[in-house]
Design an enzyme around this catalytic site. Structure first.
Site, mmCIF file in Angstrom:
data_model
loop_
_atom_site.group_PDB
_atom_site.id
_atom_site.type_symbol
_atom_site.label_atom_id
_atom_site.label_comp_id
_atom_site.label_asym_id
_atom_site.label_seq_id
_atom_site.Cartn_x
_atom_site.Cartn_y
_atom_site.Cartn_z
ATOM 1 N N ALA A 198 64.648 12.322 43.297
ATOM 2 C CA ALA A 198 63.613 12.835 42.158
ATOM 3 C C ALA A 198 64.743 13.750 41.563
ATOM 4 C CB ALA A 198 62.547 13.698 43.155
ATOM 5 N N THR A 244 64.239 23.148 41.703
ATOM 6 C CA THR A 244 64.172 21.753 42.443
ATOM 7 C C THR A 244 62.654 20.967 42.721
ATOM 8 O OG1 THR A 244 65.053 20.603 44.245
ATOM 9 C CG2 THR A 244 64.016 22.780 44.831
ATOM 10 N N ASN A 245 62.471 20.198 43.455
ATOM 11 C CA ASN A 245 61.158 19.589 43.436
ATOM 12 C C ASN A 245 60.897 19.099 44.854
ATOM 13 O OD1 ASN A 245 62.321 16.822 44.119
ATOM 14 N ND2 ASN A 245 63.008 17.175 42.042
ATOM 15 N N LYS A 246 59.654 18.759 45.471
ATOM 16 C CA LYS A 246 59.464 18.734 46.791
ATOM 17 C C LYS A 246 60.137 17.530 47.575
ATOM 18 C CE LYS A 246 54.632 20.222 46.757
ATOM 19 N NZ LYS A 246 53.548 19.753 47.016
#
Ligand code: CTP
Length: 396
Positions: free
Chosen positions: A271, A205-207
């Site tokens: 995102a 995943t991402n932030k």
């Protein structure tokens, strides 16, 4: 927008009461008529004379005003908007419970005007389940909450609870007074970072936390738009927003592409992961199974499909989170993906991008660029929507 409008401003007893002075100044400068109400607690923190001098009329505090036998109904009925800044936990609880025990709470109950509360308190109080429940109750009744910000608090400690900035508060007042400039728009917004399964317990995943996407949904619905939010985040939808959940890039793509034609505006704030495991395991991988050799493949960039397939009146907005050459990279994406607007942010700048309550963005269209300086994500959301409105006016 606020010129000639009557703003009843309630000030309650919290240390942030001194900041209400700046709010009054900005509202009066914008041409609003500000009628201040101070609670007895507020007067312990800030002088009545200061407020009376800056506002459009003297401070009122008592239900037993000698000139007006029923001041709460006069104030409540004449108000175009009621703003409470700061709003203490006591005021929030009293209002949520429908109790009127002073001029401010009586005025709140005696009015049909839009209400904006700007809570300010210590983090522990703000996060207390009773306060959160009262906030939800009020939101469900259509009250706008301008969320407190993270930062230094009165005791020298840090956390969520600081009164929102004067610009965020004034912007919320403007929004409340122009409730329907997006009334003809159907807007689809995506939010959050996608999760690409490696196995049933692990993912890439991402932030992203979805805050900018949620702020956009909240702002759009407050301006009268019909809003659908496709989100990867496990958070309640802003009131009035239709919500759909998605987890992976592929889920998000199916959700968006199946209904894209029904929307006037699509804002891709999510995102979306650029890579996914090629072969997600259906059982938890053991350390011994060489998880370090994970094979990944690119996800399908469906913003490109949206840009290619858009109808002549449709507006497609993309985001670009960059760590270098912000404008150049964002412009390249705007053109390559055939977008109408790209919202670019430098995620290495302080207070900007993933997980913060604030953002600083560069809005780029085919016509030019506008910098939106560091502000709450809600304020930034309104600037993005203003740009969308401008694009729509130039298309029709
Ligand atoms: N996006 C998308 N589908 C993907 C990846 C991204 O729709 N599979 C959308 C995002 O929602 C965002 C925009 O594309 O609005 C920009 O995404 P980003 O990853 O920054 O752009 P890329 O084109 O992948 O460029 P790069 O990774 O090279 O910076």
């Amino acid at each position: 927008m606020i010129s000639g409008k009557k703003v009843v401003l309630g000030i309650t007893g919290g240390i942030a009461a001194y900041k209400s002075v700046e709010v009054v100044r900005r509202l009066v400068e914008g041409g609003a008529h500000v009628a201040p109400i101070m609670t007895s607690g507020a007067k312990r923190f800030i002088g009545e004379v200061t407020l009376s001098a800056l506002a459009s009329e003297p401070v009122k505090s008592s239900l037993w005003d000698e000139d007006d036998p029923i001041p709460h109904t006069t104030l409540g009925q004449e108000a175009d908007v009621i703003l409470v800044a700061p709003a203490t936990a006591r005021l929030i609880g009293t209002y949520a419970a429908g109790i009127s025990n002073d001029l401010l709470t009586a005025t709140l109950l005696a009015s049909r005007a839009p209400v904006i509360l700007c809570p300010a308190m210590h983090t522990e109080m703000w996060e207390h389940p009773a306060v959160q429940e009262n906030i939800r109750t009020l939101q469900n009744r259509g009250v706008t909450i301008v969320a407190p910000e993270d930062g230094k608090l009165a005791g020298g400690d840090e956390g969520k609870g600081r009164l929102a900035s004067p610009s965020a508060i004034v912007s919320a007042v403007e929004q409340a007074l122009t409730l329907d400039d997006l009334a003809e728009f159907k807007i689809l917004i995506t939010a959050g970072g996608t999760r690409e399964q490696i196995d049933p317990v692990r993912f890439i995943t991402n932030k992203s936390t979805g805050k900018q996407g949620y702020a956009l949904a909240e702002a759009a619905v407050a301006r009268g738009a019909t809003v659908t939010l496709v989100t990867t985040v496990d958070r309640e939808a802003p009131i009035g927003v239709e919500i759909q959940h998605a987890e992976s890039a592929s889920d998000l793509r199916s959700a968006v592409m199946s209904c894209a034609d029904n929307y006037d505006v699509i804002i891709m704030a999510a995102a979306v992961a650029d890579f996914q495991p090629s072969l997600p395991a259906d059982r938890k991988l053991k350390k011994s199974q060489q998880i370090t050799n994970l094979e990944i493949e690119p996800t399908h960039d469906f913003l490109i499909d949206l840009g290619k397939g858009k109808s002549s009146n449709q507006i497609i907005v993309g985001f670009a989170a960059e760590t270098e050459e912000l404008e150049k990279n964002a412009k390249e994406k705007l053109e390559r993906k055939n977008l109408d607007l790209i919202v670019a942010n430098d995620v290495t700048a302080p207070g900007t991008g993933f997980a913060y309550d604030t953002n600083e963005v560069l809005l780029i269209t085919g016509q030019g660029k506008t910098n939106v300086p560091l502000a709450s994500k809600r304020v930034v959301a309104d600037k993005i929507l203003d740009a969308v409105l401008g694009l729509r006016e130039s298309k029709v």
